[in-house]
Design a protein around this motif. Sequence first.
Motif, PDB file in Angstrom:
ATOM      1  N   LEU A 240     -86.138  30.568  19.753  1.00 27.11           N
ATOM      2  CA  LEU A 240     -85.551  30.563  18.615  1.00 27.11           C
ATOM      3  C   LEU A 240     -85.068  29.335  17.860  1.00 27.11           C
ATOM      4  O   LEU A 240     -85.819  29.682  16.628  1.00 27.11           O
ATOM      5  N   TYR A 241     -84.991  28.157  18.239  1.00 33.20           N
ATOM      6  CA  TYR A 241     -84.158  26.757  16.982  1.00 33.20           C
ATOM      7  C   TYR A 241     -85.354  26.539  16.471  1.00 33.20           C
ATOM      8  O   TYR A 241     -84.271  26.362  15.288  1.00 33.20           O
ATOM      9  N   GLY A 242     -86.464  26.536  16.539  1.00 34.66           N
ATOM     10  CA  GLY A 242     -87.710  26.093  16.075  1.00 34.66           C
ATOM     11  C   GLY A 242     -87.254  26.820  14.460  1.00 34.66           C
ATOM     12  O   GLY A 242     -87.380  26.713  13.436  1.00 34.66           O
ATOM     13  N   GLN A 253     -77.562  29.116  17.251  1.00 35.49           N
ATOM     14  CA  GLN A 253     -76.810  27.199  17.884  1.00 35.49           C
ATOM     15  C   GLN A 253     -76.655  27.129  19.595  1.00 35.49           C
ATOM     16  O   GLN A 253     -75.828  27.562  20.309  1.00 35.49           O
ATOM     17  N   SER A 254     -76.584  25.667  19.952  1.00 35.96           N
ATOM     18  CA  SER A 254     -75.720  25.431  21.094  1.00 35.96           C
ATOM     19  C   SER A 254     -74.833  25.056  21.030  1.00 35.96           C
ATOM     20  O   SER A 254     -73.984  24.960  22.584  1.00 35.96           O
ATOM     21  N   ASP A 255     -73.581  24.732  19.995  1.00 33.36           N
ATOM     22  CA  ASP A 255     -72.508  24.373  19.991  1.00 33.36           C
ATOM     23  C   ASP A 255     -72.382  23.308  20.832  1.00 33.36           C
ATOM     24  O   ASP A 255     -71.505  23.309  21.575  1.00 33.36           O
ATOM     25  N   MET A 256     -72.808  22.402  20.933  1.00 31.90           N
ATOM     26  CA  MET A 256     -72.674  21.028  21.975  1.00 31.90           C
ATOM     27  C   MET A 256     -72.174  20.373  21.245  1.00 31.90           C
ATOM     28  O   MET A 256     -71.374  19.402  22.015  1.00 31.90           O
ATOM     29  N   HIS A 361     -71.311  27.092  10.854  1.00 29.94           N
ATOM     30  CA  HIS A 361     -72.418  26.808  10.732  1.00 29.94           C
ATOM     31  C   HIS A 361     -72.947  25.439   9.929  1.00 29.94           C
ATOM     32  O   HIS A 361     -73.193  25.265   9.164  1.00 29.94           O
ATOM     33  N   ASN A 362     -74.065  24.945  10.698  1.00 27.67           N
ATOM     34  CA  ASN A 362     -74.715  24.171  10.742  1.00 27.67           C
ATOM     35  C   ASN A 362     -75.250  24.332   8.962  1.00 27.67           C
ATOM     36  O   ASN A 362     -75.413  23.825   7.888  1.00 27.67           O
ATOM     37  N   TYR A 363     -76.315  25.014   8.528  1.00 23.34           N
ATOM     38  CA  TYR A 363     -76.406  25.505   6.956  1.00 23.34           C
ATOM     39  C   TYR A 363     -75.549  25.443   6.144  1.00 23.34           C
ATOM     40  O   TYR A 363     -75.687  25.065   4.929  1.00 23.34           O
ATOM     41  N   LEU A 389     -61.510  17.831   4.466  1.00 24.45           N
ATOM     42  CA  LEU A 389     -61.187  19.448   5.357  1.00 24.45           C
ATOM     43  C   LEU A 389     -62.074  19.199   7.074  1.00 24.45           C
ATOM     44  O   LEU A 389     -61.337  19.972   7.527  1.00 24.45           O
ATOM     45  N   ASN A 390     -63.300  18.924   6.189  1.00 26.72           N
ATOM     46  CA  ASN A 390     -63.896  18.770   7.534  1.00 26.72           C
ATOM     47  C   ASN A 390     -63.496  18.292   8.941  1.00 26.72           C
ATOM     48  O   ASN A 390     -63.110  18.809  10.332  1.00 26.72           O
ATOM     49  N   ASN A 391     -62.759  16.869   8.842  1.00 31.92           N
ATOM     50  CA  ASN A 391     -61.990  16.475  10.178  1.00 31.92           C
ATOM     51  C   ASN A 391     -61.045  17.149  10.358  1.00 31.92           C
ATOM     52  O   ASN A 391     -60.592  16.708  11.453  1.00 31.92           O
ATOM     53  N   ASN A 401     -71.423  11.836  13.314  1.00 29.25           N
ATOM     54  CA  ASN A 401     -71.695  13.080  12.100  1.00 29.25           C
ATOM     55  C   ASN A 401     -70.903  13.252  10.961  1.00 29.25           C
ATOM     56  O   ASN A 401     -71.610  14.045  10.151  1.00 29.25           O
ATOM     57  N   SER A 402     -69.363  13.201  11.539  1.00 31.21           N
ATOM     58  CA  SER A 402     -69.110  13.960  10.190  1.00 31.21           C
ATOM     59  C   SER A 402     -69.176  13.016   9.104  1.00 31.21           C
ATOM     60  O   SER A 402     -69.409  13.445   7.949  1.00 31.21           O
ATOM     61  N   TYR A 403     -69.246  11.592   9.181  1.00 34.00           N
ATOM     62  CA  TYR A 403     -69.501  11.239   7.923  1.00 34.00           C
ATOM     63  C   TYR A 403     -70.970  11.235   7.405  1.00 34.00           C
ATOM     64  O   TYR A 403     -70.868  10.758   6.248  1.00 34.00           O
TER      65      TYR A 403
END
Length: 452
Positions: A240-242, A253-256, A361-363, A389-391, A401-403
């Motif tokens: 369903l990922y796509g 999502q994979s949570d990887m 969640h990514n979105y 806050l993210n970090n 990826n954070s930056y």
Amino acid sequence: MVEVQPERVLHLNDREAGKGDLVLYWMQASQRTLHNHALQFAVSMANGQKLPLVVFFGIDEDYPQANERHFKFMLEGLSEVQNELERIDTRMVVRRVEPWKGALALSREARIAVCDKGYLKHQRDWRRRFAGEAECTVVEVESDVIVPVGCTGGKERYSAAVLRPKIHALMDGFMMPPDNVRPTLGSLDLSFEGLDLADSVSVLKGLWIDRSVHGVDRLEGGTYNALQRFRGFLRSGLDLYGIERNDPSRGIQSDMAPYLHFGQISPLTLALEANEAGSPGTEAFLEELIVRRELAVNFVSYNDRYDTFECLPRWASDTLMTHSMDLRKYTYDRKELEEGRTHDPYWNAAQKEMVVRGKMHNYMRMYWGKKILEWVEDPREAFSTALDLNNKYSLDGRDPNSYAGVAWCFGKHDRPWSERPIFGKVRYMNDKGLKRKFDMEAYVSKVSMMGG
Ligand SMILES: Cc1cc2nc3c(=O)[nH]c(=O)nc-3n(C[C@H](O)[C@H](O)[C@H](O)COP(=O)(O)OP(=O)(O)OC[C@H]3O[C@@H](n4cnc5c(N)ncnc54)[C@H](O)[C@@H]3O)c2cc1C
């Protein structure tokens, strides 16, 4: 299985072999034994020279922006690594020390030292100082990307559209796992002082670290946990990922990301298993795992301002500064944001998800960052607020990826859109879009059940 590809290998100094009688692998970014090119390279060196291999890891209690949440997850993974290495009769020395200094101390007993490759400024600086002062040959082996970062042209790439064809042209050549060779000489009987990580909880308690954010139990560190979780995702998420990965109420999502961040899993392992699954979602997953993730690695490798507003393309910083005095309907300070006290229930839920679960969640991450830009008066302040806050709360924070993710909210790796208040030409997002596309009440209710 192949020998480590030469593109992954870089000599960091021109010293002769040292006078010691072991090979040292300074493990820092690639915290795993599975599909670890640097470890395999070090094993080959040790076997070739008939020397024992010793692995070193330095726990830096002052690591930038790291707190108990991050240390807990990392120690869970390192405990597994130490155990795995013991099973192949190899000593892993773990010390509370600035990593490059700890590696330097042990390198005095080494003939050759191998290190892996983290991409952030302080990681590069550690390696530079280590290689400058070590009295033996120092070799870097890059293992945390599919295509080594230097292979795509050695400069910053403007967007995914520019990087994608370069990655696609090269990636098949790097999709082979390294040989899995065992050390022929053991090193467990060599005596070195260091931490025994079998009881990682006690080790964590003894560290002198920032305790402002507690660990999370829902995601446990280590390669074994990563593989278990990923195989669950291959069975019930990848198809369903796509089509559904963007829906925050679904969690496809994979949570990887936390495992990738600490190098507890290799992107190669994930890519090979996703390919083998032959799912309709494989292509979309590999786009994120390889192209998008390696765009972030390219960004932090070649843009030293990645952690500031100044990293943005000119069109984006100019348009944001032109609109910085625009009237804002809502404004919040950092404390109100951190405590999730805005007028927007979707944003508050996203903030809570990150605080409680250690991952948003990514979105929602995109929406979350865009709203910080909208509600904080100075775009520079908005940028640093989002990043801090993210970090602070994300298990996968402090990552390339954070930056790249935060900078994307401010126009990085994107194009100009039609001009509007506050955002100027930077892409805008609003809650109407969320409501139109997804069941946002389901998302809010899911987060409200997370406790915290
Ligand atoms: C404001 C903002 C902040 C972000 N902060 C982080 C962060 O701190 N750490 C982090 O790893 N990612 C961050 N991202 C990127 C992305 O949101 C995460 O990588 C993704 O949500 C991780 O969850 P997952 O592993 O379940 O992803 P999946 O969807 O399962 O994807 C698998 C892997 O692909 C990569 N990936 C997926 N989406 C992206 C993306 N948009 N960009 C780059 N790589 C991607 C990641 O390595 C991820 O683990 C951020 C994005 C934004 C917009």
